[in-house]
Every structure is written in C-alpha cells, then in structure tokens.
Write a protein that holds these residues in place. Structure first.
Motif, PDB file in Angstrom:
ATOM      1  N   VAL A 238      -2.987   2.597 -15.839  1.00  0.00           N
ATOM      2  CA  VAL A 238      -2.666   1.241 -15.398  1.00  0.00           C
ATOM      3  C   VAL A 238      -3.215   0.993 -13.995  1.00  0.00           C
ATOM      4  O   VAL A 238      -3.849  -0.040 -13.724  1.00  0.00           O
ATOM      5  N   ALA A 239      -2.980   1.949 -13.087  1.00  0.00           N
ATOM      6  CA  ALA A 239      -3.489   1.799 -11.723  1.00  0.00           C
ATOM      7  C   ALA A 239      -5.004   1.684 -11.715  1.00  0.00           C
ATOM      8  O   ALA A 239      -5.570   0.803 -11.039  1.00  0.00           O
ATOM      9  N   ALA A 240      -5.672   2.550 -12.473  1.00  0.00           N
ATOM     10  CA  ALA A 240      -7.135   2.528 -12.512  1.00  0.00           C
ATOM     11  C   ALA A 240      -7.658   1.219 -13.091  1.00  0.00           C
ATOM     12  O   ALA A 240      -8.596   0.606 -12.559  1.00  0.00           O
ATOM     13  N   SER A 241      -7.058   0.760 -14.185  1.00  0.00           N
ATOM     14  CA  SER A 241      -7.503  -0.463 -14.832  1.00  0.00           C
ATOM     15  C   SER A 241      -7.342  -1.669 -13.909  1.00  0.00           C
ATOM     16  O   SER A 241      -8.237  -2.521 -13.811  1.00  0.00           O
ATOM     17  N   LEU A 242      -6.219  -1.745 -13.216  1.00  0.00           N
ATOM     18  CA  LEU A 242      -5.968  -2.869 -12.314  1.00  0.00           C
ATOM     19  C   LEU A 242      -6.942  -2.860 -11.134  1.00  0.00           C
ATOM     20  O   LEU A 242      -7.443  -3.913 -10.719  1.00  0.00           O
TER      21      LEU A 242
ATOM     22  N   LEU B  80      -9.957  -1.520 -11.061  1.00  0.00           N
ATOM     23  CA  LEU B  80     -11.288  -1.873 -11.550  1.00  0.00           C
ATOM     24  C   LEU B  80     -11.387  -3.379 -11.828  1.00  0.00           C
ATOM     25  O   LEU B  80     -12.487  -3.943 -11.828  1.00  0.00           O
ATOM     26  N   GLY B  81     -10.223  -3.991 -12.067  1.00  0.00           N
ATOM     27  CA  GLY B  81     -10.199  -5.435 -12.276  1.00  0.00           C
ATOM     28  C   GLY B  81     -10.169  -6.225 -10.975  1.00  0.00           C
ATOM     29  O   GLY B  81     -10.105  -7.463 -11.004  1.00  0.00           O
ATOM     30  N   GLY B  82     -10.190  -5.533  -9.836  1.00  0.00           N
ATOM     31  CA  GLY B  82     -10.244  -6.203  -8.550  1.00  0.00           C
ATOM     32  C   GLY B  82      -8.942  -6.279  -7.801  1.00  0.00           C
ATOM     33  O   GLY B  82      -8.891  -6.846  -6.701  1.00  0.00           O
ATOM     34  N   MET B  83      -7.864  -5.704  -8.351  1.00  0.00           N
ATOM     35  CA  MET B  83      -6.579  -5.757  -7.669  1.00  0.00           C
ATOM     36  C   MET B  83      -6.559  -4.794  -6.491  1.00  0.00           C
ATOM     37  O   MET B  83      -7.129  -3.696  -6.580  1.00  0.00           O
ATOM     38  N   PRO B  84      -5.920  -5.153  -5.369  1.00  0.00           N
ATOM     39  CA  PRO B  84      -5.808  -4.239  -4.228  1.00  0.00           C
ATOM     40  C   PRO B  84      -5.142  -2.921  -4.614  1.00  0.00           C
ATOM     41  O   PRO B  84      -4.265  -2.892  -5.489  1.00  0.00           O
ATOM     42  N   VAL B  85      -5.559  -1.847  -3.952  1.00  0.00           N
ATOM     43  CA  VAL B  85      -5.088  -0.504  -4.298  1.00  0.00           C
ATOM     44  C   VAL B  85      -3.569  -0.408  -4.220  1.00  0.00           C
ATOM     45  O   VAL B  85      -2.915   0.115  -5.148  1.00  0.00           O
ATOM     46  N   VAL B  86      -2.987  -0.888  -3.142  1.00  0.00           N
ATOM     47  CA  VAL B  86      -1.531  -0.752  -2.954  1.00  0.00           C
ATOM     48  C   VAL B  86      -0.767  -1.473  -4.051  1.00  0.00           C
ATOM     49  O   VAL B  86       0.193  -0.929  -4.625  1.00  0.00           O
ATOM     50  N   LEU B  87      -1.182  -2.681  -4.382  1.00  0.00           N
ATOM     51  CA  LEU B  87      -0.486  -3.450  -5.412  1.00  0.00           C
ATOM     52  C   LEU B  87      -0.631  -2.788  -6.775  1.00  0.00           C
ATOM     53  O   LEU B  87       0.326  -2.741  -7.569  1.00  0.00           O
ATOM     54  N   ALA B  88      -1.821  -2.258  -7.071  1.00  0.00           N
ATOM     55  CA  ALA B  88      -2.041  -1.563  -8.344  1.00  0.00           C
ATOM     56  C   ALA B  88      -1.139  -0.338  -8.464  1.00  0.00           C
ATOM     57  O   ALA B  88      -0.568  -0.066  -9.530  1.00  0.00           O
ATOM     58  N   ILE B  89      -0.986   0.397  -7.366  1.00  0.00           N
ATOM     59  CA  ILE B  89      -0.120   1.579  -7.371  1.00  0.00           C
ATOM     60  C   ILE B  89       1.337   1.175  -7.585  1.00  0.00           C
ATOM     61  O   ILE B  89       2.067   1.815  -8.363  1.00  0.00           O
ATOM     62  N   LEU B  90       1.768   0.111  -6.924  1.00  0.00           N
ATOM     63  CA  LEU B  90       3.158  -0.338  -7.084  1.00  0.00           C
ATOM     64  C   LEU B  90       3.445  -0.757  -8.519  1.00  0.00           C
ATOM     65  O   LEU B  90       4.522  -0.459  -9.063  1.00  0.00           O
ATOM     66  N   ILE B  91       2.507  -1.444  -9.149  1.00  0.00           N
ATOM     67  CA  ILE B  91       2.697  -1.854 -10.547  1.00  0.00           C
ATOM     68  C   ILE B  91       2.739  -0.626 -11.456  1.00  0.00           C
ATOM     69  O   ILE B  91       3.561  -0.546 -12.382  1.00  0.00           O
ATOM     70  N   ALA B  92       1.890   0.363 -11.187  1.00  0.00           N
ATOM     71  CA  ALA B  92       1.891   1.595 -11.987  1.00  0.00           C
ATOM     72  C   ALA B  92       3.215   2.336 -11.831  1.00  0.00           C
ATOM     73  O   ALA B  92       3.753   2.884 -12.808  1.00  0.00           O
ATOM     74  N   LEU B  93       3.763   2.347 -10.622  1.00  0.00           N
ATOM     75  CA  LEU B  93       5.070   2.973 -10.399  1.00  0.00           C
ATOM     76  C   LEU B  93       6.156   2.224 -11.172  1.00  0.00           C
ATOM     77  O   LEU B  93       7.071   2.845 -11.742  1.00  0.00           O
ATOM     78  N   ALA B  94       6.057   0.894 -11.184  1.00  0.00           N
ATOM     79  CA  ALA B  94       7.039   0.093 -11.927  1.00  0.00           C
ATOM     80  C   ALA B  94       6.961   0.392 -13.418  1.00  0.00           C
ATOM     81  O   ALA B  94       7.998   0.435 -14.110  1.00  0.00           O
ATOM     82  N   VAL B  95       5.756   0.627 -13.918  1.00  0.00           N
ATOM     83  CA  VAL B  95       5.583   0.976 -15.334  1.00  0.00           C
ATOM     84  C   VAL B  95       6.303   2.288 -15.641  1.00  0.00           C
ATOM     85  O   VAL B  95       7.027   2.403 -16.642  1.00  0.00           O
ATOM     86  N   GLY B  96       6.126   3.281 -14.782  1.00  0.00           N
ATOM     87  CA  GLY B  96       6.813   4.556 -14.980  1.00  0.00           C
ATOM     88  C   GLY B  96       8.323   4.399 -14.944  1.00  0.00           C
ATOM     89  O   GLY B  96       9.051   4.988 -15.754  1.00  0.00           O
TER      90      GLY B  96
ATOM     91  N   ASN C  69     -15.257   5.328 -11.360  1.00  0.00           N
ATOM     92  CA  ASN C  69     -15.710   4.465 -10.253  1.00  0.00           C
ATOM     93  C   ASN C  69     -14.522   3.784  -9.562  1.00  0.00           C
ATOM     94  O   ASN C  69     -14.556   2.579  -9.268  1.00  0.00           O
ATOM     95  N   LEU C  70     -13.484   4.567  -9.315  1.00  0.00           N
ATOM     96  CA  LEU C  70     -12.293   4.040  -8.661  1.00  0.00           C
ATOM     97  C   LEU C  70     -12.549   3.907  -7.161  1.00  0.00           C
ATOM     98  O   LEU C  70     -13.415   4.588  -6.599  1.00  0.00           O
ATOM     99  N   PRO C  71     -11.812   3.029  -6.474  1.00  0.00           N
ATOM    100  CA  PRO C  71     -12.040   2.815  -5.035  1.00  0.00           C
ATOM    101  C   PRO C  71     -11.907   4.110  -4.232  1.00  0.00           C
ATOM    102  O   PRO C  71     -11.017   4.927  -4.506  1.00  0.00           O
ATOM    103  N   PRO C  72     -12.773   4.314  -3.256  1.00  0.00           N
ATOM    104  CA  PRO C  72     -12.724   5.539  -2.440  1.00  0.00           C
ATOM    105  C   PRO C  72     -11.383   5.741  -1.745  1.00  0.00           C
ATOM    106  O   PRO C  72     -10.912   6.878  -1.616  1.00  0.00           O
TER     107      PRO C  72
END
Length: 331
Positions: free
Chosen positions: A97-101, A103-119, A163-166
């Motif tokens: 989920v974090a990787a997909s978000l 790659l879709g252009g979502m900021p890293v922090v927000l993508a991580i928070l959403i992935a944590l919410a999924v868990g 090709n995830l953000p550095p």
C-alpha cells in the motif's frame, strides 16, 4: 494440655514446602539461551575468520531486524492466548500500500500513515472476529491471511513495485554509526512492547487473560476488549515491519517476507521457555529471533543447501513447540 512441637519436624516441613527444581527443569529454563550460546560457539569454531567479525554480526542484526518486529507482534497475540496467522500477510500488504501510494505521487509520510492505518484495521478485524464473534483465532486469522494476500495482489497488480522514493528507501537502507537503521527501529519497538507488557495495566490484563480467561473476567478484566487491543496492536506493529521491509528492499510485492510467519511463531515458542511462567514474553522472543538469525547466517556461511535449511527450520519449530509444551506442564 498443651503440646510442644518438635523444632526439627517444623524445620523439615519448611524444607519440604520449598519446591526444588530438578536438573531437567533447570535445563529447560536455560536451554534456549544455552542453545544460542552453543550455536555461536559452533559457527565461530567452524569459521573463526568470518562469523564474529563486525561486518557479519551487523549482517545478522540487519537480517533479523524485520523478523524481530513481526515476532514482537506475534508475541502480543500469544500473550493473551491467541494466535495470528496473518502477521506476515499484513506486513506485505502495508508495504504494498505504501509503495503503491508513493508511486502514485502521494507524499512519503502520508503514504506511510495510510499503510499503518491499514495494518491497524486488519488487526481490529481479527480482534472483532476472535473476541466478539468467538471464532477460533486459527480459523479467523487463516481467513484474514487469505483475504489480505488477495488484497496485496490487487494493490500490486501481481507485480513487484519498485523505483520507490529515495527518502523512503533510506528508512531501510540508511545507517547510523555504521548500523542499519532497521536495527534501531526494531530495538525501539521491542523496548516499547516490553515496557507495555511489563509495566502497564494493559500489559497485566493481557497476561491475566492469557493465563485464565474466566478468572480474568471474574476479576473485572474486560477480556474481549483486551483481546481486541492485542490483535489491533499486532496489526499495527506488523505494518511497521512491512513498511521497513519494503524500504530495505526498495520494492514491494504481495508475498514479501512470507517466511516471517513461521519464523515469528518459532521465535515466540522458543522464547516461552526462557521464563518460569512459560508465557510469551519479549525478552524470550528476542532470544528466539537471535537463534534463528545465527542459525541461518551460520548455515549460509558454511554453504549449506537452502533446502536443508528449510528442514532445519521445521525441526526448530517442532523443538520450540515441544519445549513450550513441557514448560506448560511444569507450570
């Protein structure tokens, strides 16, 4: 008429009242730690030029950091007497989920928070099924495992996301004092879990629930809520492990880290023999993770076939469950 009790008899009764531990019981309690020491000594004797070098020890820590986090999540559920087959699948989905978000252009922090919410949501779902619908933990989490794996395939479209953000990859590949960052994350998470289990009311309620559900309920513990929270936190911690694994590999897939399920179970069962109560505990789980890490690394150094390593892993799980069973009988 009064009688005077013989002091010698009184002393003898006191002596009998104090249970003495047999040699077998002592070995059972210290056997897991002893096994770790024996493994370290054995592999060092076989390859003294490689095994205990700083580089190899660092590699071992790096290899087991994610497993330690997943095993910590498994420990929470097993403390309350349940079981979670979905921890590895949850970690894979969170990473996907974090990787997909991202790659879709979502900021890293927000993508991580959403992935944590999924868990967290997966953990809550497990808790509701087990604690409130009274389903078997094995059946409920097996169903969750299947569903979550399917969701992970949908998120990744059956491919590997790369090709995830550095800045995201730096979480898993960066170093501090020449030690990989995931090692520090694992230590921090395990310390938090240890503190919660040992020093908080919630931790005491979890142990009470795992010891005897009915007695806990009669003592005023909300058993259902305690079990729900254990599964919820396990899902959240598993998601952290999956996110760090994706960052470490620089990619995400639906089956990433699937071996961590069996390894986490083995680590927790091995850890149960470390303390006298025979309950799941974080310190013991760390010892179990260390045994698995040392064994895997040592066998790789010796060039042992990967299939043989699978056989050895199965034997370790059998030994862990057997030792845990003996410990429960002793208790």
């Amino acid at each position: 008429m009064t009688t005077t009790q013989n002091p010698g008899i009184e002393d003898a009764s006191r002596t009998r009242a104090v249970p003495r531990r047999s040699v077998g019981q002592a070995l059972l309690s210290s056997g897991t730690v002893l096994a770790l020491v024996v493994l370290v000594v054995f592999f060092f004797a076989m390859r003294p030029d490689v095994f205990l070098t700083f580089t190899n020890v660092r590699n071992i820590l790096y290899q087991v950091a994610i497993l330690a986090i997943i095993a910590g999540a498994q420990s929470l559920v097993m403390v309350v007497g349940d079981f979670d087959l979905s921890v590895a699948a949850t970690s894979a989905l969170a990473g996907a989920v974090a990787a997909s978000l991202m790659l879709g252009g979502m900021p890293v922090v927000l993508a991580i928070l959403i992935a944590l919410a999924v868990g967290l949501l997966i953990g809550i779902a497990n808790g509701l099924l087990v604690a409130y619908l009274n389903l078997s933990a094995f059946v409920a989490t097996l169903a969750t495992l299947t569903s979550v794996t399917g969701l992970a395939y949908l998120v990744t479209e059956g491919t590997t996301l790369f090709n995830l953000p550095p800045e995201f990859n730096a979480l898993g590949q960066g170093r501090f004092l020449e030690i990989p960052l995931p090692v520090f994350f694992a230590i921090a998470i395990l310390l938090i879990l240890w503190f919660v289990l040992k020093y908080t009311t919630l931790g005491r309620r979890w142990y009470a629930t795992g010891g005897n559900v009915e007695v806990s309920r009669l003592s005023g513990v909300n058993v259902r809520r305690a079990r729900l929270l254990a599964f919820a936190f396990a899902g959240l911690v598993s998601a952290i492990g999956g996110i760090l694994l994706a960052a470490r590999l620089g990619s995400a897939s639906a089956v990433q880290g699937e071996d961590n399920l069996l390894f986490s179970v083995a680590a927790v069962f091995l850890g149960m023999t470390v303390i006298r109560s025979g309950a799941a505990n974080i310190v013991g789980t760390v010892v179990g993770v260390a045994i698995i890490g040392v064994m895997s690394n040592g066998l790789n150094i010796l060039g042992v076939n990967a299939y043989v390593q699978q056989v050895v892993t199965g034997l370790i799980i059998i030994a862990a469950v057997t030792l845990s069973s003996f410990k429960s009988r002793e208790r």
